[in-house]
Design an enzyme around this catalytic site. Structure first.
Site, PDB file in Angstrom:
ATOM      1  N   ARG A   1     -55.061 -58.076  30.407  1.00  0.00           N
ATOM      2  CA  ARG A   1     -53.583 -57.632  30.551  1.00  0.00           C
ATOM      3  C   ARG A   1     -53.799 -56.589  31.954  1.00  0.00           C
ATOM      4  NH1 ARG A   1     -53.355 -54.740  25.347  1.00  0.00           N
ATOM      5  NH2 ARG A   1     -53.121 -56.310  23.713  1.00  0.00           N
TER       6      ARG A   1
ATOM      7  N   GLN B   1     -47.770 -57.231  20.156  1.00  0.00           N
ATOM      8  CA  GLN B   1     -48.195 -58.293  19.212  1.00  0.00           C
ATOM      9  C   GLN B   1     -49.543 -57.800  18.583  1.00  0.00           C
ATOM     10  OE1 GLN B   1     -47.991 -61.113  22.692  1.00  0.00           O
ATOM     11  NE2 GLN B   1     -47.386 -62.549  21.092  1.00  0.00           N
ATOM     12  N   GLU B   2     -50.462 -57.185  19.391  1.00  0.00           N
ATOM     13  CA  GLU B   2     -51.824 -56.899  18.586  1.00  0.00           C
ATOM     14  C   GLU B   2     -51.459 -55.907  17.664  1.00  0.00           C
ATOM     15  OE1 GLU B   2     -56.217 -55.272  20.149  1.00  0.00           O
ATOM     16  OE2 GLU B   2     -54.422 -55.578  21.501  1.00  0.00           O
ATOM     17  N   GLY B   3     -50.673 -54.931  18.071  1.00  0.00           N
ATOM     18  CA  GLY B   3     -50.235 -53.967  16.605  1.00  0.00           C
ATOM     19  C   GLY B   3     -49.678 -54.598  15.390  1.00  0.00           C
TER      20      GLY B   3
ATOM     21  N   ALA C   1     -52.402 -56.529  13.482  1.00  0.00           N
ATOM     22  CA  ALA C   1     -53.195 -55.499  12.913  1.00  0.00           C
ATOM     23  C   ALA C   1     -52.352 -55.167  11.341  1.00  0.00           C
ATOM     24  CB  ALA C   1     -53.485 -54.384  13.797  1.00  0.00           C
TER      25      ALA C   1
END
Length: 617
Positions: free
Chosen positions: A183, A221-223, A226
């Protein structure tokens, strides 16, 4: 009614009586009764055929049972049976800042219920270990040589190819998802690396891979991934209540007026070294304090359907996710030290002092254990500090680093945060939330703010010499090192402030668990990623099963009908045999009648009455 005796016509063993009015028009009694039995068999056989072929199609055997008869259970701890043809596979590469990891997942065929999710688990080798491979450094190190990106990732893909049956490669989806390290690169460098992967991977591997399967994902998105992974492992997407806590949900994008009642999901708190993240479901429609806040919320609220059917609302979720860079445990300590150096240097210049320049005149730091001596800063601007171990004073000093505002519905850095129903919610705290409570204080699990602060105060106030002696005696967790021991006081205070002042959790909140594992296994965001990205695969399975069901039903019906037509043919043959046999008996009876009374045969054949026959009353 009178009865007519055929004592002359038939032997004693064949003695029957029939109504005199209809006798002349009927066949012999033995023939009539056997014919009646045959016709009855014929009717029963025909009825049976119609019921089976017309009323019991193969579709009466439910898809659910059909699926389960072929489904192999994928367990969490047993070695994966790679010879099972019904297993499916999926690959996710987590390209992080320090390295990349290949995760291999597997799942049985979908059970046919569109309201159910795929039963995805990590693949395990013959030693029951998760099929995972890690390489270093991070893929972002290929920024100057993007043409080597595919060479960099080749070992991971080869590793996966060895574990997945070769005939399954073509239907095994591969996702390469890059996070924080990528990023921070310029977009041109990101694209150069991704393009090399898109071009070269299909040349060397036969996985199900397209251009959209490799990308740099956002923190949001990563959150979300998860959050999905953790709730999936916890069984929160199984909407059978089973006595679990429930919540009323206003489904996003739905026209239904009544709230949907389903199992309550769990929120996630995660504090790493650099950043802190919070994610939780927002069951009710959100209201905003201002248009600016509403605009900000668009980047923080994710609305998605995790189910395979876009028309079903069972798995439609509205999740709030926010990542706070610089609010991780190590980054917060660095900001704190930078501020301490800056303020001390400014004060020394104004007052002509030399505090902190020598070990004999250190700067007092309430966030370090009592009497711990430390050096902070760079060699050019170094500062000597001495811990005083004052937990409450440390918390007070750290409060300003939260950048909290007085605006409603805000948290760290003044970022929008929807209201949390603390009376009906549950959260899991990972990483630093767990390390702060467990490694030294040995209080991991159910969080109790009062007991936690008492333990943290006691630790901070303990002399450093005593803490070292306890450490050398092995009284702390096996993976707790001197760095953890040294900064436990600071991180304990920081975690407390982030939780209660930043995210506004009440100090009497009882539904927070700090954990390292969920059900004895580590949960990665990659699990949520593959769950989300393969969410439409059940439709493929359902459609394939429908086609197979139609085909098998046609074959089944064809063979079944033919078999039963054969049964009917047999009945016809039996009936024909009976008729032929009875005709033979009739000829025998006719000869016997002629011998008994010559005038009887015309009467029998023409149906004429005979007044000379004896009558038995």
């Amino acid at each position: 009614m009178g009865r007519i005796s055929f004592s002359c016509l038939f032997p004693a063993a064949w003695h029957f009586s029939l109504p005199s009015q209809i006798l002349p028009r009927l066949l012999p009694p033995s023939f009539r009764q056997l014919l009646f039995v045959g016709l009855l068999l014929f009717l029963l056989g025909t009825l049976y055929l119609l019921l089976v072929t017309g009323k019991l199609p193969a579709s009466w055997i439910t898809k659910e049972n059909h699926f389960h008869s072929h489904m192999a259970r994928v367990t969490d701890v047993d070695a994966t049976d790679a010879t099972n043809p019904d297993l499916n596979y999926g690959l996710v590469v987590d390209c992080g800042s320090s390295g990349s990891r290949m995760y291999v997942y597997c799942w049985p065929s979908h059970n046919g219920n569109p309201r159910k999710l795929l039963d995805i688990r990590q693949m395990r080798d013959q030693n029951r270990k998760s099929v995972v491979m890690k390489i270093k450094p991070g893929i972002s190190k290929m920024a100057q040589t993007p043409e080597k990106a595919s060479d960099y990732i080749y070992p991971l893909l080869s590793f996966a190819a060895e574990h997945i049956p070769k005939n399954k490669h073509i239907e095994t989806p591969l996702y390469i998802l890059c996070t924080a390290g990528m990023r921070i690169l310029p977009e041109s460098q990101q694209e150069a690396i991704l393009e090399d992967l898109r071009t070269d991977i299909p040349v060397h591997f036969n996985f199900l891979f397209s251009d959209s399967h490799v990308e740099v994902i956002s923190g949001k998105q990563e959150g979300v991934y998860a959050w999905i992974g953790i709730n999936f492992v916890l069984g929160k997407f199984n909407h059978a209540h089973n006595g679990d806590a429930v919540v009323e949900v206003n489904v996003p994008g739905s026209d239904q007026q009544e709230a949907l009642v389903r199992k309550r999901t769990a929120g996630v708190l995660d504090m790493g070294g650099v950043s802190t993240q919070i994610a939780f479901e927002v069951p009710k429609t959100v209201s905003f304090a201002s248009p600016q806040q509403e605009e900000m919320a668009k980047n923080l609220l994710a609305e998605f359907n995790l189910g395979c059917d876009a028309h079903q609302t069972d798995h439609v979720y509205r999740v709030y996710v926010s990542t706070f860079l610089g609010f991780g445990g190590n980054a917060a300590r660095q900001r704190y030290e930078d501020n301490l150096i800056k303020n001390t240097t400014t004060r020394n210049k104004l007052l002509g002092q030399h505090v902190g320049e020598m070990a004999e005149s250190p700067v007092l730091d309430p966030c370090l254990p009592a009497d711990l001596q430390d050096q902070i800063g760079t060699p050019e601007q170094k500062l000597h500090v001495l811990g005083t171990g004052d937990f409450d004073r440390c918390r007070h000093k750290l409060h300003s680093f939260l950048n909290h505002t007085s605006e409603t519905q805000t948290s760290l850095n003044g970022i929008f945060q929807p209201a949390i129903d603390y009376n009906n919610s549950q959260f899991y705290g990972f990483s630093e939330f767990y390390y702060c409570t467990e490694d030294v204080l040995r209080m991991g699990g159910d969080y109790n703010a009062s007991k936690y602060t008492q333990a943290a105060k006691s630790y901070c106030a303990t002399q450093w010499k005593t803490l070292r002696e306890r450490f050398d005696s092995g009284l702390y967790a096996s993976h707790a090192d001197l760095h953890r021991l040294q900064y436990q006081c600071f991180k304990s205070a920081w975690m407390y402030e982030v939780l209660h002042s930043g995210f506004s959790f009440p100090t009497d909140y009882k539904n927070l668990k700090t954990v390292f594992l969920v059900y004895d296994k580590e949960v990665q965001w990659t699990l949520g990623a593959i769950l989300f990205r393969t969410r439409f695969l059940p439709l493929r399975d359902i459609q394939q099963e429908s086609l197979k069901g139609v085909h098998s039903h046609w074959r089944h019906s064809f063979s079944f009908v033919n078999n039963h037509y054969l049964f009917l043919v047999c009945i016809f043959i039996v009936l024909l045999s009976i008729i032929l046999y009875m005709l033979r008996l009739r000829r025998i009876h006719r000869r016997a009648a002629q011998r008994c009374s010559p005038s009887f045969v015309p009467w029998l054949e023409e149906g004429l009455g005979s007044p000379t026959l004896p009558i038995n009353l």
